[in-house]
Structures are given as C-alpha cells and as structure tokens.
Design a protein around this motif. Structure first.
Motif, PDB file in Angstrom:
ATOM      1  N   LEU A 154      54.859  48.585  46.310  1.00 19.27           N
ATOM      2  CA  LEU A 154      55.516  49.823  45.882  1.00 19.27           C
ATOM      3  C   LEU A 154      54.890  50.469  44.651  1.00 19.27           C
ATOM      4  CD1 LEU A 154      59.228  48.655  46.321  1.00 19.27           C
ATOM      5  CD2 LEU A 154      57.878  50.041  47.905  1.00 19.27           C
ATOM      6  N   LEU A 155      54.404  49.649  43.709  1.00 18.84           N
ATOM      7  CA  LEU A 155      53.888  50.196  42.457  1.00 18.84           C
ATOM      8  C   LEU A 155      52.429  50.628  42.585  1.00 18.84           C
ATOM      9  CD1 LEU A 155      55.239  47.840  39.645  1.00 18.84           C
ATOM     10  CD2 LEU A 155      56.016  50.139  40.224  1.00 18.84           C
ATOM     11  N   PRO A 156      52.042  51.696  41.887  1.00 20.16           N
ATOM     12  CA  PRO A 156      50.622  52.063  41.824  1.00 20.16           C
ATOM     13  C   PRO A 156      49.833  50.934  41.160  1.00 20.16           C
ATOM     14  CG  PRO A 156      52.017  53.847  41.037  1.00 20.16           C
ATOM     15  CD  PRO A 156      52.905  52.653  41.179  1.00 20.16           C
ATOM     16  N   MET A 198      46.191  39.763  41.071  1.00 16.86           N
ATOM     17  CA  MET A 198      45.305  40.495  40.171  1.00 16.86           C
ATOM     18  C   MET A 198      44.048  40.931  40.917  1.00 16.86           C
ATOM     19  SD  MET A 198      44.434  41.764  37.247  1.00 16.86           S
ATOM     20  CE  MET A 198      45.336  41.080  35.851  1.00 16.86           C
ATOM     21  N   ALA A 199      43.483  40.026  41.719  1.00 17.88           N
ATOM     22  CA  ALA A 199      42.282  40.369  42.491  1.00 17.88           C
ATOM     23  C   ALA A 199      42.567  41.511  43.458  1.00 17.88           C
ATOM     24  CB  ALA A 199      41.781  39.137  43.243  1.00 17.88           C
ATOM     25  N   LYS A 200      43.713  41.443  44.159  1.00 19.67           N
ATOM     26  CA  LYS A 200      44.082  42.499  45.098  1.00 19.67           C
ATOM     27  C   LYS A 200      44.250  43.841  44.376  1.00 19.67           C
ATOM     28  CE  LYS A 200      47.337  41.746  48.145  1.00 19.67           C
ATOM     29  NZ  LYS A 200      46.624  42.347  49.310  1.00 19.67           N
ATOM     30  N   THR A 201      44.882  43.799  43.215  1.00 21.19           N
ATOM     31  CA  THR A 201      45.113  45.023  42.451  1.00 21.19           C
ATOM     32  C   THR A 201      43.802  45.645  41.995  1.00 21.19           C
ATOM     33  OG1 THR A 201      47.270  44.196  41.709  1.00 21.19           O
ATOM     34  CG2 THR A 201      46.274  45.973  40.426  1.00 21.19           C
ATOM     35  N   LEU A 202      42.879  44.819  41.522  1.00 25.06           N
ATOM     36  CA  LEU A 202      41.573  45.318  41.102  1.00 25.06           C
ATOM     37  C   LEU A 202      40.805  45.901  42.289  1.00 25.06           C
ATOM     38  CD1 LEU A 202      40.652  42.446  38.645  1.00 25.06           C
ATOM     39  CD2 LEU A 202      40.890  44.854  38.023  1.00 25.06           C
ATOM     40  N   CYS A 203      40.930  45.266  43.452  1.00 26.50           N
ATOM     41  CA  CYS A 203      40.300  45.814  44.658  1.00 26.50           C
ATOM     42  C   CYS A 203      40.865  47.192  44.971  1.00 26.50           C
ATOM     43  CB  CYS A 203      40.521  44.878  45.846  1.00 26.50           C
ATOM     44  SG  CYS A 203      39.531  43.367  45.813  1.00 26.50           S
TER      45      CYS A 203
END
Length: 436
Positions: A154-156, A198-203
């Motif tokens: 849900l979050l950016p 964290m890895a997914k978010t950076l991707c």
C-alpha cells in the motif's frame, strides 16, 4: 562552563540541568547508552560528529564541540575486562560504522523525534522494573515483519524505505547483543524478513545494484535462521525482481532450477516455481511453462488456508498470484481468451484498494492483446492505465510491464499515432520517475 571543565564533566552537567538521563539521550543520538555513560565519566573520547549531535540535543551553544577538540583523547586500554562486555557497547569498537549509520538515518529522515524517544526510554525503564528483557521483544518484531507484509503493498516505496532503515538498525543492535543465545535463529529470521523487504523496496525505487547487496544479506540471514520456507521465498523474490529488471533469463532460470531442487512443498517453493514458469514463457518455451503451471496448481492445493487465504500481505500466497502467473504465461503466448479469464479471476481475488497489482494485470492484458494482433486496442488501454497511475506507484514492475506493451508492437504498427503517443508517455513517465 567551569574552569578546566572536561567534555565528560560538561556533558554530565548539561544532562543534569536539562533533566535528561543517559538512556534518553542515547536514544536521541542514536547510540548505545553504555557509550554515553563512558563519555560522561571520561572513559571514552567523542568523535566530532557525536559531539556536534550531543551539543545540538542539549542546546549547548557549541560548548561540547569546543571541548571535544581540546579535551585530551582517552588512550585505548589493553583488554583486561570481560570479553563479552563489548556486546553491550554497540558501535564502540567500530565508531566509523556508528557514524555511518547515524548519517544514513539522518539522510533518510528516519531518526525519531525527541518526544518519541522519551516515550521509548520510559518503556525501557518499565520493562526493566517488571523483569522484561529484549528476548521478550521477539514476538513484537515478528509481528512488525508481518505488518510490513501488508504496508508494502500500500505504501509508496520512498516512505517504506525510511521505516525499514530505522527498524533494521534497531534489530542489528539487538541481534549483535545476543551472541550465543538460543533465540538467535529467530532474530535471524526477523532480520532476513526485514532485509528482503528492504531489497524489494530498493528494487521498486530503481536501485537494483544496491538491492543486490541486500538480497545477499537477506538470504544469509534466512539460511542462518534455518527457515527453509523463508529462504525459498527470498530466492523467489530476488528472481522475480531480476525478471522485471531484465536480467538475463538464462541466469535467472539457473537460480530457479537450483532452488526448486529442495522439493519442499511450501509457500517459498511455490513462489520459485511460479517465477520459473514466467521465465519459461518469456523464453518462448510455452509447453514447459504450461507444465510448470500444473505443478504450481498442485503445490497450491497442498498449502494451508492460513497461506492461501492471505491476499492482503506480500507474505501470503493467495490465488491471485497463481492467476497472475497464468495470465503472464498466456499473455506471452498471445492466447487472448485464456489471458482474459486468468486476469479477471486474479482481479476478483485482489483487494480493490491495491494500488499496483491491478495496474500490473491491466498492462499484462494489454501486452497480451497486442501480441494477439489487437495493437490499437491494447496500446490504448495501456496508455489509459499507465497515464492515470500516480508517479509514486510507478514502480519498476509497473513500468517494466508498460514497456512490454510497447515492445510487443509489431514493426508494421510502430508508426501508428496511438503507438507513437504511448511511447512519448513512457518517455515522459521515466523522466518524472527520475526526478522523484
């Protein structure tokens, strides 16, 4: 300032005058309370950065900065104390790492406010009074990882990044103090889950090189935890993101083949096998991809309802993911009717407020329709969907699928006005993403 006052004496005096204790100020820095205590008693010399931070917190007007420059440096003593004592002095033997973490959190805007730090300090005191130590916080951290599974969808990404960074620093400190503890594998599991997110978010933010290091960290933590399901799930997630980042399919297929060799029927294995099916479809191996879908259906039927009913969390594995994979396979084969049925079923299962996966499904359908010969209809649909997607949710996955639509256009149709307009939209969208 009193005559010949040392840094430690000034620090103690200012803390007393301001009514701030050692743990409270340590949380505001942030650093370990033991480190602050040593500064107060002259057993440790402050770095310039730490002195500046303490000066700002205590509103000392530059006094602590000046004293840090003039107070003689405390010599390093030969180690004659309990060798385990350093476990509670997080960052003491690696001052550079502590500085880097502090600077990184400040850059991300992840440092907590003084009011929040004060409340947390009070809770620490209450915990000690009732005999509750860090080991009892494990359930809370496992729940935190579970909550991130929901908020991730849900979050950016840029908002999620700050919270994950702050929590990873805290978990690092806790885990570092639990060497030899039998609960350590559970803390590794928490670390692995947070590092993977964290890895997914950076991707999603278009930072695959930085994310690659986080994938390694997440995998190492999961393997150390001996949680086979988590380890496979992380491998699957890394391969999925590699797929959307256009890493060579042959390399990703090799990773998937190595992962599925475990044969353990679990959420993680299903995740790896579905992305394997997507890679096979991308490579044009339609029959193999279809066979992989049948294997995925069989594994899905063996998973517990607690996993297959969880559609609102990235940690679950509901039917929408199976149908998404099915839609992907049929889209790359240009099988329009099967694609539409699979996409429609996935959309029915998905929550209506999901800000990204519905868009991904629509773009997948558009690409499939273009491959089936409906160029104008498919491109126009993709144009409408991508144009209305907010910039903050134009993740790498969304944009990658939008580009697949353009790439699917046959040479004879590339000069159509609808196609030219769509390519211009993609170019402008990439420019806005780079700015944000």
């Amino acid at each position: 300032m009193t005559f010949n006052e040392t840094f430690g004496e000034a620090l103690r005096r200012l803390m007393t005058n301001r009514g701030i204790g050692v743990r409270a100020i340590a949380r505001q820095v942030p650093c370990d309370a033991g480190h602050v205590s040593k500064l107060c008693h002259g057993h440790k010399s402050p770095s310039e950065q730490l002195a500046a931070r303490l000066d700002a917190i205590l509103d000392a007007g530059g006094l602590l900065i000046d004293l840090a420059r003039t107070t003689p440096e405390v010599p390093v003593q030969a180690s004659s104390v309990n060798p385990g004592a350093h476990a509670d002095e997080w960052g003491e033997d690696d001052e550079m790492q502590r500085r880097r973490l502090l600077q990184a959190l400040a850059t991300l805007g992840a440092a907590s406010s003084p009011a929040v730090e004060a409340v947390q300090c009070i809770r620490d005191g209450v915990d000690r009074a009732i005999g509750r130590d860090e080991s009892s916080h494990l359930d809370e951290w496992e729940e935190t990882v579970a909550e991130y599974g929901y908020t991730y969808l849900l979050l950016p990404p840029h908002r999620l990044l700050r919270d994950l960074a702050a929590d990873l620093v805290t978990v690092q400190r806790i885990t570092g103090r639990r060497t030899g503890d039998r609960s350590l594998p559970s803390w590794y599991r928490v670390t692995g889950g947070l590092a993977a997110l964290m890895a997914k978010t950076l991707c999603n933010m278009g930072q695959p090189r930085i994310a690659r290091d986080w994938w390694v960290t997440a995998q190492h933590a999961a393997d150390a935890s001996r949680d086979v399901d988590l380890g496979l799930w992380i491998r699957g997630e890394q391969i999925v993101h590699g797929l959307y980042e256009k890493r060579p399919p042959v390399i990703l297929l090799r990773k998937a083949d190595q992962a599925v060799a475990s044969g353990t029927a679990c959420r993680g294995l299903l995740h790896v096998r579905t992305v394997r099916g997507q890679l096979l479809a991308l490579e044009g191996a339609h029959e193999e991809a279809t066979a992989e879908l049948r294997v995925c259906e069989e594994i899905f039927g063996r998973l517990p309802a607690s996993v297959t009913d969880e559609v609102r969390s990235v940690a679950g594995w509901a039917e929408d993911r199976l149908r998404y994979t099915e839609a992907w396979v049929h889209a790359h084969a240009g099988e329009r009717d099967r694609l539409d049925r699979a996409a429609a079923r996935a959309a029915q299962v998905l929550p209506g407020d999901d800000p990204r996966v519905h868009v991904q499904l629509d773009l997948l359908r558009a690409a499939g329709h273009v491959r089936a010969g409906d160029t104008a209809v498919g491109v126009q649909h993709a144009h409408t969907v991508y144009e209305t997607q907010p910039d903050e949710h134009r993740t790498v996955m969304v944009t990658s699928l939008a580009r697949q639509v353009a790439e699917a256009v046959p040479a004879r149709d590339r000069d159509l006005p609808v196609v030219v307009g769509y390519r211009e939209l993609l170019s402008s969208g990439a420019a806005r993403s780079a700015i944000t």
